[in-house]
Design a protein around this motif. Structure first.
Motif, PDB file in Angstrom:
ATOM      1  N   THR A  60      77.668  24.447 100.679  1.00 12.66           N
ATOM      2  CA  THR A  60      76.216  24.492 100.493  1.00 12.66           C
ATOM      3  C   THR A  60      75.843  25.550  99.460  1.00 12.66           C
ATOM      4  OG1 THR A  60      75.836  23.771 102.770  1.00 12.66           O
ATOM      5  CG2 THR A  60      74.005  24.848 101.673  1.00 12.66           C
ATOM      6  N   PHE A  61      76.532  26.682  99.482  1.00 13.73           N
ATOM      7  CA  PHE A  61      76.268  27.748  98.508  1.00 13.73           C
ATOM      8  C   PHE A  61      76.654  27.302  97.101  1.00 13.73           C
ATOM      9  CE2 PHE A  61      77.407  31.941  96.512  1.00 13.73           C
ATOM     10  CZ  PHE A  61      76.108  32.454  96.493  1.00 13.73           C
ATOM     11  N   ILE A  62      77.742  26.547  96.990  1.00 12.38           N
ATOM     12  CA  ILE A  62      78.128  25.989  95.683  1.00 12.38           C
ATOM     13  C   ILE A  62      77.027  25.047  95.172  1.00 12.38           C
ATOM     14  CG2 ILE A  62      79.780  24.467  94.506  1.00 12.38           C
ATOM     15  CD1 ILE A  62      81.953  25.611  96.382  1.00 12.38           C
ATOM     16  N   ASP A  63      76.459  24.248  96.077  1.00 12.45           N
ATOM     17  CA  ASP A  63      75.340  23.369  95.691  1.00 12.45           C
ATOM     18  C   ASP A  63      74.174  24.195  95.154  1.00 12.45           C
ATOM     19  OD1 ASP A  63      76.627  21.030  96.380  1.00 12.45           O
ATOM     20  OD2 ASP A  63      75.748  20.907  98.381  1.00 12.45           O
ATOM     21  N   PHE A  64      73.895  25.323  95.801  1.00  8.14           N
ATOM     22  CA  PHE A  64      72.818  26.211  95.354  1.00  8.14           C
ATOM     23  C   PHE A  64      73.097  26.716  93.935  1.00  8.14           C
ATOM     24  CE2 PHE A  64      71.948  30.813  94.883  1.00  8.14           C
ATOM     25  CZ  PHE A  64      70.569  30.751  94.687  1.00  8.14           C
ATOM     26  N   LEU A  65      74.315  27.131  93.680  1.00  8.99           N
ATOM     27  CA  LEU A  65      74.670  27.637  92.350  1.00  8.99           C
ATOM     28  C   LEU A  65      74.605  26.523  91.300  1.00  8.99           C
ATOM     29  CD1 LEU A  65      77.688  29.954  93.281  1.00  8.99           C
ATOM     30  CD2 LEU A  65      75.350  30.653  92.679  1.00  8.99           C
ATOM     31  N   THR A  66      74.975  25.312  91.700  1.00 10.02           N
ATOM     32  CA  THR A  66      74.898  24.167  90.774  1.00 10.02           C
ATOM     33  C   THR A  66      73.438  23.839  90.448  1.00 10.02           C
ATOM     34  OG1 THR A  66      76.929  23.275  91.750  1.00 10.02           O
ATOM     35  CG2 THR A  66      75.616  21.777  90.390  1.00 10.02           C
ATOM     36  N   ALA A  67      72.617  23.785  91.476  1.00 14.28           N
ATOM     37  CA  ALA A  67      71.201  23.486  91.264  1.00 14.28           C
ATOM     38  C   ALA A  67      70.529  24.573  90.427  1.00 14.28           C
ATOM     39  CB  ALA A  67      70.489  23.349  92.609  1.00 14.28           C
ATOM     40  N   GLY A  68      70.995  25.819  90.572  1.00 11.34           N
ATOM     41  CA  GLY A  68      70.412  26.929  89.818  1.00 11.34           C
ATOM     42  C   GLY A  68      70.922  27.040  88.399  1.00 11.34           C
ATOM     43  N   GLY A  69      71.868  26.164  88.012  1.00 14.01           N
ATOM     44  CA  GLY A  69      72.357  26.153  86.635  1.00 14.01           C
ATOM     45  C   GLY A  69      73.472  27.133  86.355  1.00 14.01           C
ATOM     46  N   TYR A  70      74.085  27.713  87.397  1.00 10.83           N
ATOM     47  CA  TYR A  70      75.213  28.624  87.208  1.00 10.83           C
ATOM     48  C   TYR A  70      76.525  27.849  87.087  1.00 10.83           C
ATOM     49  CZ  TYR A  70      71.652  31.833  88.949  1.00 10.83           C
ATOM     50  OH  TYR A  70      70.487  32.531  89.121  1.00 10.83           O
ATOM     51  N   LEU A  71      76.575  26.683  87.710  1.00 11.61           N
ATOM     52  CA  LEU A  71      77.707  25.777  87.620  1.00 11.61           C
ATOM     53  C   LEU A  71      77.191  24.411  87.191  1.00 11.61           C
ATOM     54  CD1 LEU A  71      79.542  26.668  90.976  1.00 11.61           C
ATOM     55  CD2 LEU A  71      80.429  27.124  88.670  1.00 11.61           C
ATOM     56  N   GLU A  72      78.075  23.574  86.665  1.00 10.71           N
ATOM     57  CA  GLU A  72      77.700  22.199  86.339  1.00 10.71           C
ATOM     58  C   GLU A  72      78.814  21.259  86.744  1.00 10.71           C
ATOM     59  OE1 GLU A  72      77.001  21.969  82.174  1.00 10.71           O
ATOM     60  OE2 GLU A  72      79.082  22.353  81.606  1.00 10.71           O
ATOM     61  N   THR A  73      78.425  20.033  87.106  1.00 11.37           N
ATOM     62  CA  THR A  73      79.430  19.020  87.434  1.00 11.37           C
ATOM     63  C   THR A  73      79.758  18.234  86.183  1.00 11.37           C
ATOM     64  OG1 THR A  73      77.670  17.499  88.119  1.00 11.37           O
ATOM     65  CG2 THR A  73      78.711  18.821  89.832  1.00 11.37           C
ATOM     66  N   ARG A  74      81.041  17.921  86.021  1.00  9.85           N
ATOM     67  CA  ARG A  74      81.501  17.202  84.835  1.00  9.85           C
ATOM     68  C   ARG A  74      82.339  16.008  85.273  1.00  9.85           C
ATOM     69  NH1 ARG A  74      83.669  22.811  82.032  1.00  9.85           N
ATOM     70  NH2 ARG A  74      81.597  23.730  81.630  1.00  9.85           N
ATOM     71  N   GLY A  75      82.233  14.940  84.509  1.00  9.64           N
ATOM     72  CA  GLY A  75      83.024  13.751  84.830  1.00  9.64           C
ATOM     73  C   GLY A  75      82.226  12.746  85.621  1.00  9.64           C
ATOM     74  N   GLY A  76      82.869  11.638  85.976  1.00  8.45           N
ATOM     75  CA  GLY A  76      82.179  10.519  86.613  1.00  8.45           C
ATOM     76  C   GLY A  76      82.261  10.506  88.105  1.00  8.45           C
ATOM     77  N   GLN A  77      83.080   9.573  88.641  1.00  8.70           N
ATOM     78  CA  GLN A  77      83.097   9.348  90.083  1.00  8.70           C
ATOM     79  C   GLN A  77      83.665  10.534  90.861  1.00  8.70           C
ATOM     80  OE1 GLN A  77      84.831   5.587  91.012  1.00  8.70           O
ATOM     81  NE2 GLN A  77      84.253   5.647  93.164  1.00  8.70           N
TER      82      GLN A  77
END
Length: 595
Positions: free
Chosen positions: A466-483
């Protein structure tokens, strides 16, 4: 000759003394034979804009409706108000269809509901040509526009149908979700003049919007449903699998739930829908296959357990809460990984690349809504072209007074782990490494040898995710790739890792008892309404809405005349139900006096 006025029909048939904003203007245009586009929010009273003229015009009002459930519900409600209406759809045999067309030709009915696909049948169109159609109403009119969120090719023929009818009736198109571009497209296709657009605005002042993110959604959902027991609501999920999971989870917790998705049999769906409409099961868990055309007015909350594909869909589905005007809630439980589900649906769709790009752009807008700090109602109104509005003062962003906590050190642990993994793994593996998991994948890749292994072993793996999701939503991390996306560091995340920026996170949102608690009088009236509904096989809200029941309980009428004066009580309803409810109120009075 006495000419019946629209206000007379409004009071006698629907029990209201005054029209809402835009209704009288639309009715006046229709009565004058002028084609009109009506843009009103869900629950704004669009249907009265053609139902009232239908009772006044000398001929048939033809209503195009996209869903069978909507037709039956609206026809049942009209018939209960002693308004002659019927429908024609694929559930009927040829003989029944012929009988209903003959009723329309002979003037026995005033409103005929049909599906758009019906106009592909030349025989049906010929039969209509022999009928005096005085008004052509097109519900869910955004379906006619390729720029809309729910474009349907079957709607494209409707412009030709309207022109071919011998009486050349005016067209009234109605929708709750039309951006300026979609409105323009509807008008061009249906030859509606620029001054024929009636847009009352998109704001729902009885609806509170909320976004819940970065926490245990199941826990929040369960707490919310328990705190707001005895209230009816819809929980939407994007996939059948998630609907089934939520249903099993909540049923196990002894909550009154039903489910609805395309993987069930038609009989199962019909039974569950009826249980929900009749208030036997208060909570419906469903995909977006459920709800369009469901007129249940006492839905108090709509919760999206997964993010929908676009803001139009979200606002339309959220708008199914509080159709009766009473305070209601629309809640989005946001997890960044749910965006992948919608991206997968777009990738698998049959549209061309331009269409897919439009869908991606709409999804990005939905993602911005889930992460914005702006007033949520304001964000929605801006999207639909209604700019310059003030903050609503009731959404979760306007009311957010939670404390912000410095979580920079934990953020650096996560960001460092992503870097140590060379940005080759998804968040599941990152969380496992940080939690110090001993599973096969971690050990086979020797990830237990990393310096970040077990750095957050004092926290549950689910909380780390859940904390990783928070960091992703905040623009500190990004998801790359498809499925199977991997996690990568952004420039913003790199600044945090270097100690050049700090990260703050607000404390978790707690579910609250936010909906109004029903008093004893309302509960008694609701019980009586339900008994009548079961006897007549009508959904309870068709007898009286919650809003009308509350008005009855507040006024405590003692005579039939006093009962008729209550807002929402018309003559037909008075004749059918007035004495029954008066008897209940008289029984309540002594008990109320003693208390």
């Amino acid at each position: 000759m006495v000419v019946t006025q629209p206000t007379t029909i409004l009071k006698e048939k629907f029990g209201y003394d005054h029209f809402r904003t835009g209704q009288k203007q639309a009715i006046d245009r229709v009565m004058a034979g002028e084609s009109t586009l009506v843009v009103m929010p869900t629950g704004g009273g669009k249907s009265l804009c053609y139902q009232v003229p239908a009772m006044l015009l000398p001929g048939l009002t033809l209503v195009v409706s996209p869903l069978i459930a909507l037709m039956k519900d609206q026809v049942d409600a009209l018939n209960d108000n002693d308004i002659p209406a019927t429908f024609i759809n694929s559930t009927l045999d040829y003989q029944t269809i012929n009988e209903r067309l003959n009723q329309a030709k002979s003037g026995q009915i005033k409103l005929l509901y049909v599906a758009p696909e019906r106009f592909d049948n030349d025989w049906f169109v010929q039969q209509l040509a022999a009928t005096h159609v005085a008004l052509f109403a097109i519900d869910e009119a955004h379906c006619i526009s390729q720029w809309g969120h729910d474009f349907r090719p079957s709607y494209l023929n409707l412009a030709q149908v309207a022109a071919q009818l011998p009486a050349h009736p005016p067209v009234i198109a109605l929708t709750a979700t039309a951006t300026p571009r979609v409105s323009q497209d509807i008008c061009q296709r249906l030859v509606i003049p620029d001054d024929g657009v009636i847009n009352t605005g998109f704001e729902r002042d009885n609806l509170s919007f909320k976004v819940v993110r970065h926490q245990d959604e199941d826990r929040y959902l369960l707490d919310y449903l328990k705190l707001n027991a005895d209230q009816s609501g819809i929980i939407y999920a994007s996939t059948r699998k998630e609907v089934d999971r939520l249903y099993t989870f909540l049923e196990h917790k002894k909550l009154p739930v039903a489910k609805y998705h395309a993987g069930m049999t038609e009989k199962q769906r019909a039974t569950n829908q009826e249980d929900f409409l009749f208030d036997r099961k208060l909570i419906m868990i469903a995909t977006n296959a459920f709800g369009m055309g469901i007129d249940k007015s006492n839905v108090r909350f709509v919760i999206h357990a997964q993010i929908p594909k676009d803001l139009e869909s979200y606002y339309q589905e959220a708008g199914r809460a509080g159709r009766d005007g009473l305070p209601s809630e629309a809640i989005l439980l946001f997890k960044p990984q749910d965006l992948q589900v919608q991206r997968f649906f777009i990738d698998q769709s049959e549209g061309d690349e331009a269409h897919k790009q439009r869908q991606y752009d709409k999804l990005k807008t939905m993602e911005r809504y889930a992460n914005t700090d702006q007033c949520l109602q304001q964000f929605i109104l801006d999207y639909f072209g209604q700019t310059g509005t003030k903050p609503c003062g009731r959404c979760s962003n306007c009311l957010d007074d939670r404390e912000s906590v410095d979580v920079t050190i934990d953020a650096q642990k996560v960001l460092s782990c992503v870097v140590r993994l060379h940005e080759r793994f998804g968040k599941g593996v990152v969380a496992q490494v940080l939690a110090g998991a001993h599973n096969q994948r971690v050990l086979s890749f020797h990830l237990d040898q990393l310096s970040t292994y077990g750095l957050m072993q004092n926290r549950r793996q689910r909380d780390i995710t859940t904390f990783i999701d928070f960091l992703t939503a905040g623009g500190y991390l990004e998801t790359r790739g498809g499925q199977y996306p991997t996690l990568g560091l952004t420039a913003k995340g790199a600044e945090v890792l270097r100690g050049q920026a700090t990260v703050f996170q607000k404390t978790a949102q707690k579910a609250k008892q936010t909906l109004e608690v029903d008093d004893t009088i309302f509960q008694e009236l609701r019980s009586t309404r339900r008994q009548l509904a079961e006897q007549q096989h009508l959904p309870p809200y068709m007898i009286f809405s919650d809003k009308t029941l509350k008005a009855i309980g507040s006024a405590m009428p003692q005579t039939m005349d006093e009962f008729l004066a209550v807002k929402g009580v018309g003559q037909a309803k008075l004749d059918k139900y007035g004495q029954i409810f008066l008897d209940v109120l008289k029984a309540i009075q002594p008990a109320k006096a003693q208390s």
